[in-house]
Design an enzyme around this catalytic site. Structure first.
Site, mmCIF file in Angstrom:
data_model
loop_
_atom_site.group_PDB
_atom_site.id
_atom_site.type_symbol
_atom_site.label_atom_id
_atom_site.label_comp_id
_atom_site.label_asym_id
_atom_site.label_seq_id
_atom_site.Cartn_x
_atom_site.Cartn_y
_atom_site.Cartn_z
ATOM 1 N N LYS A 126 0.859 -1.193 0.000
ATOM 2 C CA LYS A 126 0.000 0.000 0.000
ATOM 3 C C LYS A 126 0.885 1.228 0.000
ATOM 4 C CE LYS A 126 -4.378 0.981 0.080
ATOM 5 N NZ LYS A 126 -5.527 0.152 -0.344
ATOM 6 N N ASP A 166 -6.733 4.318 -4.939
ATOM 7 C CA ASP A 166 -7.452 4.186 -3.670
ATOM 8 C C ASP A 166 -8.120 5.555 -3.474
ATOM 9 O OD1 ASP A 166 -7.522 2.173 -1.196
ATOM 10 O OD2 ASP A 166 -7.414 4.168 -0.347
HETATM 11 O O1 2IT Z 1 -7.974 -1.391 -1.125
HETATM 12 C C1 2IT Z 1 -7.801 -1.918 -2.242
HETATM 13 O O2 2IT Z 1 -7.891 -3.139 -2.405
HETATM 14 C C2 2IT Z 1 -7.477 -1.044 -3.358
HETATM 15 N N1 2IT Z 1 -7.370 0.152 -3.169
HETATM 16 C C3 2IT Z 1 -7.258 -1.615 -4.737
HETATM 17 C C4 2IT Z 1 -5.884 -2.157 -4.855
HETATM 18 C C5 2IT Z 1 -5.497 -2.604 -6.242
HETATM 19 O O3 2IT Z 1 -4.313 -2.940 -6.391
HETATM 20 O O4 2IT Z 1 -6.325 -2.620 -7.154
#
Ligand code: 2IT
Length: 449
Positions: A126, A166
């Site tokens: 993340k 996100d």
């Molecule tokens: O919280 C999540 O799963 C996302 N923001 C999407 C992450 C992604 O790599 O598509």
């Protein structure tokens, strides 16, 4: 409580005393892994849990950018590569003033379990920044994204770490981020990011996937409760991309979302957000950058209540919080219980405090955890990665069919994992256990690293 589990939790609490969100997720997840740890003493010997709560690495960097008046600003950027045991790090980037190291780490830890649950080869990561996109011009957003990527590009890649969107990061930001990555690397490695526009390697259905996936998961819950979605009134919080996808799929299936909310209050639309015009307007509101949900009430002549959330007031059968972490505390949970709520379906990452989650698990018939419910987003990102490496484009039907299958499997694996450990119909513990099993097996197989 199992002694090893409690000692890992105690260590995290002491070491990360100033990181409340991170401590919260560790406590929630590790507590529900207890029956597994009790049956597998070999995990303690190799300190598997101690290893799992420590990210592989975390990058923290300065992001300087120039506003339209020539003034420079400095923000903090992050990328946490939490666990790479089952695939390249994968997870979104969040631009929001509430972003801290603790928030990024809690999201990375959740992401590890969520990604495992999808059954696809993606590890957990993340990133983000405390940059506030609200009210910024396109040019300012572009300069911020370029600066962020300049700091990050050497640490990511299609087989290393694949960021996505996100909160505060959508197709526009992904475009700017990819442009800068391509310019710096001098290669067309579009598998480095997901959530791209269709013209340069994005996947059909990716914008809808988190919301659609949440509804596909909900269909499993309703089927097992002998209910039809067409009879349900759903209250959602938030009005972003995820809320939009939920409204769209629910409308398509004949049900209705009757409430959405924003930082300014909530809108109550008892006819449901079901028409193309209403759905299109949700996207417009998001794109305006105003972050105001009242615009919806003004446009369609429905009720707007300032400064409040819908939970205590409106008439609904299913709650789907889809805004921020910890938006549901005891006050909201008690309001839901007082209304006799039976179906509590988390959508945003960790939208419920641990105390409120425990309470709702007692009061409601079904509580579904976000790491399972919202996994359709990242799962479809993994499908985008597949298309990029195959240099192919899958049809809408192909992607959607895969998404349905993945969500059905996530639900089934969660139900089975809880049953296997004698926990009954417990979707929260089931998701944690099922997600854990795969990462644990991969870590055990790969030795002491
Ligand atoms: O919280 C999540 O799963 C996302 N923001 C999407 C992450 C992604 O790599 O598509």
């Amino acid at each position: 409580m199992n002694a090893y589990v409690s000692s890992v939790i105690a260590n995290v609490k002491e070491k990360h005393a100033h990181e409340p969100e991170f401590v919260q997720t560790i406590e929630e997840v590790l507590t529900s892994l207890e029956p597994v740890i009790a049956q597998h003493p070999e995990f303690e010997k190799v300190d598997l849990l101690g290893r799992m709560v420590e990210p592989d690495r975390l990058f923290k960097f300065r992001v300087v950018w120039e506003d339209d008046n020539g003034q420079h600003h400095t923000n903090t950027g992050y990328r946490c590569q939490f666990n790479g045991a089952i695939g390249p790090y994968k997870g979104g980037i969040r631009f929001h003033p509430t972003v801290t190291e603790s928030v990024i780490k809690f999201l990375g830890f959740e992401q590890t379990f969520k990604n495992s649950l999808t059954g696809l080869p993606i590890g957990g990561g993340k990133g983000g920044s405390d940059f506030d996109p609200r009210g910024k011009s396109d040019a300012e957003i572009m300069r911020f994204c370029q600066s962020y990527m300049t700091a990050l590009y050497r640490y990511i890649g299609p087989d290393t770490d694949v960021p996505a969107g996100d909160i505060g990061v959508g197709a526009r930001e992904i475009g700017f981020l990819y442009g800068q990555y391509r310019r710096l690397k001098g290669t067309f490695e579009n598998g480095v990011l997901t959530g791209k526009g269709l013209s340069y390697g994005g996947s059909l259905i990716r914008p809808e996937a988190t919301g659609f996936g949440a509804v596909y998961y909900l269909l499993n819950v309703l089927r097992d409760a002998d209910l039809r979605i067409a009879d349900q009134k759903i209250a959602v919080s938030g009005f972003g991309n995820v809320a939009w996808g939920i409204c769209k799929k629910v409308a398509e299936l004949g049900g209705k979302v009757v409430a959405i909310s924003g930082p300014d209050g909530y809108c109550y639309d008892p006819d449901g957000i079901v028409t193309d015009e209403k759905l299109a307007y949700m996207l417009e509101m998001r794109e305006s950058g105003r972050d105001r949900v009242q615009d919806y009430a003004d446009k369609f002549g429905v009720e707007f209540v300032a400064g409040k959330k819908p939970w205590a007031d409106v008439d609904y059968d299913i709650a789907m919080p889809a805004a921020y972490q910890n938006e549901i505390g005891m006050e909201e949970a008690e309001a839901m219980a007082a209304k006799g709520l039976k179906y509590y379906i988390e959508v945003a990452n960790m939208p419920t405090t641990n105390e409120a989650l425990e309470y709702l698990m007692e009061k409601c018939e079904v509580v579904a955890p976000s790491k399972a419910v919202n996994a359709g987003g990242v799962a479809t990102s993994a499908l985008e990665m597949s298309q990029n490496s195959e240099r192919l484009v899958w049809s809408e039907e192909e992607v959607d069919a895969q998404l349905v299958k993945i969500m059905d499997t996530i639900y089934r694996l969660s139900v089975e994992a809880a049953e296997e450990y004698g926990l009954g119909y417990n979707l929260v513990a089931g998701a944690n256990i099922a997600g854990f099993k795969r990462v644990a097996e991969a870590m055990m197989a790969q030795g002491v690293i």
